[in-house]
Design a protein around this motif. Structure first.
Motif, PDB file in Angstrom:
ATOM      1  N   ASN A 146       0.816  -1.218   0.000  1.00 13.99           N
ATOM      2  CA  ASN A 146       0.000   0.000   0.000  1.00 13.99           C
ATOM      3  C   ASN A 146       0.850   1.269   0.000  1.00 13.99           C
ATOM      4  OD1 ASN A 146       1.036  -0.085   2.577  1.00 13.99           O
ATOM      5  ND2 ASN A 146      -0.902   0.392   3.600  1.00 13.99           N
ATOM      6  N   GLY A 147       2.163   1.097  -0.126  1.00 15.64           N
ATOM      7  CA  GLY A 147       3.056   2.246  -0.213  1.00 15.64           C
ATOM      8  C   GLY A 147       3.647   2.682   1.110  1.00 15.64           C
ATOM      9  N   GLN A 148       3.158   2.136   2.229  1.00 15.33           N
ATOM     10  CA  GLN A 148       3.695   2.502   3.530  1.00 15.33           C
ATOM     11  C   GLN A 148       4.859   1.607   3.910  1.00 15.33           C
ATOM     12  OE1 GLN A 148      -0.075   2.808   6.046  1.00 15.33           O
ATOM     13  NE2 GLN A 148       0.987   4.693   6.599  1.00 15.33           N
ATOM     14  N   ALA A 149       5.643   2.079   4.856  1.00 17.54           N
ATOM     15  CA  ALA A 149       6.785   1.306   5.345  1.00 17.54           C
ATOM     16  C   ALA A 149       6.848   1.435   6.860  1.00 17.54           C
ATOM     17  CB  ALA A 149       8.084   1.802   4.722  1.00 17.54           C
ATOM     18  N   ALA A 150       7.412   0.422   7.499  1.00 17.33           N
ATOM     19  CA  ALA A 150       7.532   0.409   8.952  1.00 17.33           C
ATOM     20  C   ALA A 150       8.999   0.255   9.340  1.00 17.33           C
ATOM     21  CB  ALA A 150       6.700  -0.727   9.541  1.00 17.33           C
ATOM     22  N   GLN A 151       9.394   1.020  10.349  1.00 20.68           N
ATOM     23  CA  GLN A 151      10.731   0.905  10.914  1.00 20.68           C
ATOM     24  C   GLN A 151      10.591   0.246  12.282  1.00 20.68           C
ATOM     25  OE1 GLN A 151      13.011   4.590  10.837  1.00 20.68           O
ATOM     26  NE2 GLN A 151      11.624   5.416   9.300  1.00 20.68           N
ATOM     27  N   LEU A 152      11.080  -0.976  12.388  1.00 22.01           N
ATOM     28  CA  LEU A 152      10.855  -1.762  13.595  1.00 22.01           C
ATOM     29  C   LEU A 152      12.180  -2.096  14.272  1.00 22.01           C
ATOM     30  CD1 LEU A 152       8.262  -4.282  12.129  1.00 22.01           C
ATOM     31  CD2 LEU A 152       7.802  -2.076  13.221  1.00 22.01           C
ATOM     32  N   LYS A 153      12.249  -1.820  15.559  1.00 18.78           N
ATOM     33  CA  LYS A 153      13.387  -2.244  16.360  1.00 18.78           C
ATOM     34  C   LYS A 153      13.033  -3.606  16.965  1.00 18.78           C
ATOM     35  CE  LYS A 153      16.497  -0.014  17.455  1.00 18.78           C
ATOM     36  NZ  LYS A 153      17.884   0.141  16.975  1.00 18.78           N
ATOM     37  N   MET A 154      13.851  -4.612  16.661  1.00 16.86           N
ATOM     38  CA  MET A 154      13.578  -5.978  17.104  1.00 16.86           C
ATOM     39  C   MET A 154      14.260  -6.228  18.448  1.00 16.86           C
ATOM     40  SD  MET A 154      14.594  -9.440  15.036  1.00 16.86           S
ATOM     41  CE  MET A 154      14.506 -11.060  15.793  1.00 16.86           C
ATOM     42  N   PHE A 155      13.490  -6.779  19.410  1.00 13.80           N
ATOM     43  CA  PHE A 155      14.006  -7.065  20.749  1.00 13.80           C
ATOM     44  C   PHE A 155      13.872  -8.554  21.051  1.00 13.80           C
ATOM     45  CE2 PHE A 155      13.005  -2.597  20.907  1.00 13.80           C
ATOM     46  CZ  PHE A 155      13.982  -2.051  21.736  1.00 13.80           C
ATOM     47  N   LEU A 156      14.796  -9.076  21.869  1.00 10.85           N
ATOM     48  CA  LEU A 156      14.769 -10.471  22.295  1.00 10.85           C
ATOM     49  C   LEU A 156      14.857 -10.564  23.811  1.00 10.85           C
ATOM     50  CD1 LEU A 156      17.150 -12.292  19.760  1.00 10.85           C
ATOM     51  CD2 LEU A 156      14.651 -12.156  19.715  1.00 10.85           C
ATOM     52  N   ASN A 157      14.299 -11.672  24.314  1.00  8.05           N
ATOM     53  CA  ASN A 157      14.386 -11.966  25.741  1.00  8.05           C
ATOM     54  C   ASN A 157      14.183 -13.461  25.930  1.00  8.05           C
ATOM     55  OD1 ASN A 157      14.353 -12.018  28.533  1.00  8.05           O
ATOM     56  ND2 ASN A 157      12.232 -11.294  28.688  1.00  8.05           N
ATOM     57  N   ASP A 158      15.290 -14.212  26.003  1.00  7.36           N
ATOM     58  CA  ASP A 158      15.232 -15.666  26.183  1.00  7.36           C
ATOM     59  C   ASP A 158      14.320 -16.342  25.169  1.00  7.36           C
ATOM     60  OD1 ASP A 158      16.989 -15.589  28.329  1.00  7.36           O
ATOM     61  OD2 ASP A 158      15.373 -15.321  29.795  1.00  7.36           O
ATOM     62  N   GLY A 159      14.519 -16.005  23.905  1.00  4.03           N
ATOM     63  CA  GLY A 159      13.728 -16.613  22.848  1.00  4.03           C
ATOM     64  C   GLY A 159      12.407 -15.927  22.588  1.00  4.03           C
ATOM     65  N   GLN A 160      12.032 -14.971  23.427  1.00  4.29           N
ATOM     66  CA  GLN A 160      10.806 -14.211  23.214  1.00  4.29           C
ATOM     67  C   GLN A 160      11.114 -13.051  22.262  1.00  4.29           C
ATOM     68  OE1 GLN A 160       7.797 -15.209  24.576  1.00  4.29           O
ATOM     69  NE2 GLN A 160       9.043 -16.975  25.210  1.00  4.29           N
ATOM     70  N   LEU A 161      10.205 -12.811  21.335  1.00  2.00           N
ATOM     71  CA  LEU A 161      10.417 -11.807  20.293  1.00  2.00           C
ATOM     72  C   LEU A 161       9.478 -10.635  20.496  1.00  2.00           C
ATOM     73  CD1 LEU A 161      11.674 -10.938  17.555  1.00  2.00           C
ATOM     74  CD2 LEU A 161       9.886 -12.289  16.431  1.00  2.00           C
ATOM     75  N   ALA A 162      10.006  -9.416  20.286  1.00  2.60           N
ATOM     76  CA  ALA A 162       9.187  -8.213  20.404  1.00  2.60           C
ATOM     77  C   ALA A 162       9.688  -7.177  19.406  1.00  2.60           C
ATOM     78  CB  ALA A 162       9.246  -7.653  21.820  1.00  2.60           C
ATOM     79  N   PHE A 163       8.806  -6.233  19.084  1.00  2.00           N
ATOM     80  CA  PHE A 163       9.144  -5.138  18.171  1.00  2.00           C
ATOM     81  C   PHE A 163       8.730  -3.820  18.795  1.00  2.00           C
ATOM     82  CE2 PHE A 163       8.398  -8.751  15.310  1.00  2.00           C
ATOM     83  CZ  PHE A 163       9.547  -8.722  14.538  1.00  2.00           C
ATOM     84  N   CYS A 164       9.483  -2.786  18.441  1.00  2.00           N
ATOM     85  CA  CYS A 164       9.079  -1.423  18.799  1.00  2.00           C
ATOM     86  C   CYS A 164       8.999  -0.620  17.513  1.00  2.00           C
ATOM     87  CB  CYS A 164      10.066  -0.780  19.770  1.00  2.00           C
ATOM     88  SG  CYS A 164       9.598   0.908  20.272  1.00  2.00           S
ATOM     89  N   ASP A 165       7.800  -0.089  17.241  1.00  2.00           N
ATOM     90  CA  ASP A 165       7.608   0.729  16.041  1.00  2.00           C
ATOM     91  C   ASP A 165       8.299   2.072  16.268  1.00  2.00           C
ATOM     92  OD1 ASP A 165       6.722   2.253  13.921  1.00  2.00           O
ATOM     93  OD2 ASP A 165       4.727   1.358  13.909  1.00  2.00           O
ATOM     94  N   GLN A 166       9.331   2.355  15.491  1.00  2.00           N
ATOM     95  CA  GLN A 166      10.116   3.565  15.686  1.00  2.00           C
ATOM     96  C   GLN A 166       9.340   4.831  15.345  1.00  2.00           C
ATOM     97  OE1 GLN A 166      12.441   1.983  17.533  1.00  2.00           O
ATOM     98  NE2 GLN A 166      13.976   3.328  16.664  1.00  2.00           N
ATOM     99  N   GLN A 167       8.277   4.711  14.570  1.00  2.00           N
ATOM    100  CA  GLN A 167       7.516   5.888  14.146  1.00  2.00           C
ATOM    101  C   GLN A 167       6.391   6.235  15.115  1.00  2.00           C
ATOM    102  OE1 GLN A 167       6.966   3.925  10.363  1.00  2.00           O
ATOM    103  NE2 GLN A 167       7.858   5.654   9.292  1.00  2.00           N
ATOM    104  N   THR A 168       5.881   5.249  15.828  1.00  2.00           N
ATOM    105  CA  THR A 168       4.802   5.504  16.793  1.00  2.00           C
ATOM    106  C   THR A 168       5.246   5.224  18.225  1.00  2.00           C
ATOM    107  OG1 THR A 168       3.957   3.241  16.571  1.00  2.00           O
ATOM    108  CG2 THR A 168       3.064   4.918  15.063  1.00  2.00           C
ATOM    109  N   ASN A 169       6.429   4.616  18.391  1.00  2.00           N
ATOM    110  CA  ASN A 169       6.989   4.265  19.705  1.00  2.00           C
ATOM    111  C   ASN A 169       6.079   3.307  20.475  1.00  2.00           C
ATOM    112  OD1 ASN A 169       9.214   4.488  21.426  1.00  2.00           O
ATOM    113  ND2 ASN A 169       8.157   5.981  22.732  1.00  2.00           N
ATOM    114  N   VAL A 170       5.362   2.447  19.742  1.00  2.00           N
ATOM    115  CA  VAL A 170       4.496   1.440  20.358  1.00  2.00           C
ATOM    116  C   VAL A 170       5.254   0.114  20.407  1.00  2.00           C
ATOM    117  CG1 VAL A 170       2.311   0.182  20.195  1.00  2.00           C
ATOM    118  CG2 VAL A 170       2.423   2.603  19.553  1.00  2.00           C
TER     119      VAL A 170
END
Length: 310
Positions: A146-170
């Protein structure tokens, strides 16, 4: 000497060699040339090119995304993923991934299996509170159809995966262990590493080619190696250009702009062009700029090496 002058006067006559009008015209032209200001337009071309490159780098390709209407990554994941890139970065206050070919030391993913995996991973992500046990692992840049892009910071914690959206800080946590494990495995697969042996081999080849080109061009066109500078103005202009190039290197290093392919390529091109312009302006009679033009032929080789082997 007197007898020679007498013979010369007898042959040519004692009348003035130039008319009074011609003498005045020659004198006028000499005076006007002395009054002309020094021409600094060629070094200014170099400065202007550097400023232009800096502006392009600061703008960046991802700034085309409209962050004011940026949807959540869960909503974006409902759209097809066109491509995404991953860059190794464990700093939480910086982001180093971007469009393929724009950022160095990153891996691009475009295969259907890969794009489906990240889409599935983002669909399993749930808004959560940031956990201090998580640590930054990778930067992920995702482009959707759709033309949009996401900048995601990838985080780990003992095999657990998480993301932080750099544009909305969610902050989002992936609530599916199998999907998270598959995505983490993809991140760790076939990562590009900077090989010292590759860099050393390339530098040796580049230096050897540069030396051979220099020797061949100087021999072909009888270009002297000494004196290095035509005059004081040539030396001063060269020093100013080198000073600007050194200052640019420091600025690029301070702001981390050497992670951008465009930054390195632009710096090399502008540096070599400035050498060509200066050598042409001051030493075109001796064809000194031919040597700079020959050196410029190595720039595409360097850029190709940076993009495909680093």
């Amino acid at each position: 000497m007197t007898s020679f002058k007498e013979k010369l006067d007898k042959e040519l006559g004692e009348a003035p060699r130039f008319s009074q009008q011609l003498q005045e015209r020659i004198l006028h032209n000499v005076v006007q040339q002395d009054k002309q200001p020094r021409r600094w337009q060629y070094p200014m071309i170099f400065i202007g090119a550097v400023v232009t490159i800096l502006i392009l780098i600061v703008i960046g390709p991802w700034n085309q995304v409209d962050t004011s209407k940026h949807a959540s990554i869960v909503e974006l994941a409902q759209h097809e993923v066109k491509q995404f890139t991953i860059a190794r970065n464990q700093e939480e206050d910086s982001f180093k991934a971007g469009r393929p070919g724009w950022i160095l030391v990153q891996r691009a993913y475009k295969n259907d299996s890969e794009t489906r995996l990240i889409a599935n991973t983002l669909q399993k992500a749930v808004k959560s509170k940031m956990d201090n046990d998580y640590y930054a692992f990778r930067d992920v840049w995702v482009e959707f159809d759709n033309g949009q892009a996401a900048q995601l910071k990838m985080f780990l914690n003992d095999g657990q995966l998480a993301f932080c959206d750099q544009q909305t800080n969610v902050f989002y946590k992936v609530k599916d262990d199998d999907t998270a494990s598959a995505f983490i495995a993809l991140m760790q697969k076939d990562e590009k590493g900077i090989s010292f042996s590759k860099i050393f081999t390339f530098l040796i080849i580049a230096l050897l080619l540069g030396w051979l080109l220099d020797k061949a061009i100087r021999k072909k066109f009888s270009i002297p190696k000494e004196p290095k500078y035509i005059n004081t103005s040539h030396q001063r202009t060269t020093y100013i250009a080198k000073l600007i190039q050194g200052a640019t290197l420091i600025v690029f290093n301070l702001y981390g702009w050497f992670t951008y392919t465009a930054a390195i390529s632009g710096y090399l091109v502008v540096t070599m062009l400035s050498d060509i312009v200066i050598d042409y302006y001051y030493g075109r009679e001796e064809k000194r700029h031919y040597v700079s033009v020959g050196s410029f032929a190595l720039v595409p080789l360097i850029i190709i090496f940076i993009i495909y082997f680093l």
